[in-house]
Motif scaffolding. Structure first.
Motif, PDB file in Angstrom:
ATOM      1  N   ASP A 182       0.859  -1.187   0.000  1.00 63.05           N
ATOM      2  CA  ASP A 182       0.000   0.000   0.000  1.00 63.05           C
ATOM      3  C   ASP A 182       0.890   1.230   0.000  1.00 63.05           C
ATOM      4  O   ASP A 182       1.638   1.466   0.957  1.00 63.05           O
ATOM      5  CB  ASP A 182      -0.909   0.003   1.240  1.00 63.05           C
ATOM      6  CG  ASP A 182      -1.949  -1.095   1.191  1.00 63.05           C
ATOM      7  OD1 ASP A 182      -2.470  -1.364   0.093  1.00 63.05           O
ATOM      8  OD2 ASP A 182      -2.238  -1.702   2.240  1.00 63.05           O
ATOM      9  N   GLY A 183       0.820   2.006  -1.069  1.00 61.70           N
ATOM     10  CA  GLY A 183       1.674   3.179  -1.162  1.00 61.70           C
ATOM     11  C   GLY A 183       1.361   3.991  -2.394  1.00 61.70           C
ATOM     12  O   GLY A 183       0.369   3.758  -3.094  1.00 61.70           O
ATOM     13  N   VAL A 184       2.235   4.953  -2.662  1.00 57.97           N
ATOM     14  CA  VAL A 184       2.040   5.882  -3.774  1.00 57.97           C
ATOM     15  C   VAL A 184       3.067   5.583  -4.855  1.00 57.97           C
ATOM     16  O   VAL A 184       4.270   5.547  -4.595  1.00 57.97           O
ATOM     17  CB  VAL A 184       2.185   7.345  -3.306  1.00 57.97           C
ATOM     18  CG1 VAL A 184       2.034   8.297  -4.488  1.00 57.97           C
ATOM     19  CG2 VAL A 184       1.149   7.674  -2.234  1.00 57.97           C
ATOM     20  N   GLN A 217      -2.173   6.665  -5.001  1.00 56.60           N
ATOM     21  CA  GLN A 217      -2.226   5.835  -3.804  1.00 56.60           C
ATOM     22  C   GLN A 217      -3.080   4.609  -4.101  1.00 56.60           C
ATOM     23  O   GLN A 217      -4.223   4.720  -4.532  1.00 56.60           O
ATOM     24  CB  GLN A 217      -2.834   6.618  -2.643  1.00 56.60           C
ATOM     25  CG  GLN A 217      -3.135   5.788  -1.397  1.00 56.60           C
ATOM     26  CD  GLN A 217      -1.884   5.387  -0.653  1.00 56.60           C
ATOM     27  OE1 GLN A 217      -1.011   6.223  -0.417  1.00 56.60           O
ATOM     28  NE2 GLN A 217      -1.782   4.123  -0.280  1.00 56.60           N
TER      29      GLN A 217
END
Length: 237
Positions: free
Chosen positions: A183-185, A190
């Motif tokens: 889970d991230g950008v 995102q």
């Protein structure tokens, strides 16, 4: 289009068409040749980070949407991601025989194929799985971010004899890589992304992540030098 321009040049009925959300339910946005924005960005993440940060000690090829030709007079299969170890792109890649992945020319099938599911048309857990087993691809990965095939996002299969067995782990020992959900950008978005990782689950960094790590390391070094009365800028002049 600005409101003033719309008012000047279009009738009220035509203006309404610009305001109302169009019906796109009849449009095919993903099929065997079309992919969605999520899949396109996911493909770029999976290819770019290996070239940026992975150092297996041998040459490798990782591609997105490149034809895999496994037999003479047979149409290509086009995996979303293909990873092949100990191979190099031919120098003269303008020749037709060097512009795709021909197993007869390269001498081996790829070690890993990843399919990113956009719909049920591709039959990733059916006929497509059988195709890759017949080609002898060692690991077949199905990533289902939109959950078209059920509740599970990620399935990793290992070829045993002539068919695939689903693994409980995402680590592929002969390849020296694993996969994980992160889970991230990435590129300003995102989301939950499929990422390569090492045995301990550490992500294989993107180029931007590597640059940021180097920037932070340089800042820490500069702080240490300043604490000792040394101007780091003078060292570089």
């Amino acid at each position: 289009m600005s409101q003033s321009i719309a008012t000047d040049f279009f009738s009220p009925e035509e203006q309404a068409e610009w305001v109302e959300e169009p019906d796109i339910s009849h449009l095919v946005t993903e099929d065997d040749t079309l992919i969605n924005l999520l899949a396109e960005k996911q493909q770029r993440l999976l290819t770019s980070c290996l070239y940026s940060s992975w150092k297996p000690g041998i040459p490798f090829l990782v591609t997105a949407n490149v034809g895999l030709f496994y037999a003479i007079n047979k149409p290509a299969i086009v995996p979303d991601i293909l990873l092949s170890l100990d191979v190099e792109v031919p120098q003269d890649w303008q020749q037709k025989k060097n512009r795709s992945y021909f197993t007869r020319i390269i001498g081996k099938p790829p070690e890993v194929v990843i399919e990113i599911v956009s719909n049920t048309v591709g039959n990733e857990l059916g006929s497509k799985m059988k195709d890759y087993a017949r080609i002898s691809v060692a690991y077949y990965v199905v990533y289902d971010p939109l959950q078209q095939l059920g509740d599970r996002l990620l399935r990793v299969h290992e070829l045993r004899a002539t068919s695939y067995t689903e693994l409980e782990t995402t680590w592929m020992e002969p390849v020296g890589l694993g996969l994980t959900l992160w889970d991230g950008v990435f590129e300003g978005k995102q989301d939950t992304w499929l990422r390569w990782c090492d045995r301990d689950g550490n992500l294989i960094a993107t180029g931007d992540e590597r640059a940021e790590t180097e920037r932070q390391r340089a800042e820490r070094l500069a702080e240490i030098l300043r604490s000792q009365g040394i101007d780091p800028d003078e060292l570089l002049s």
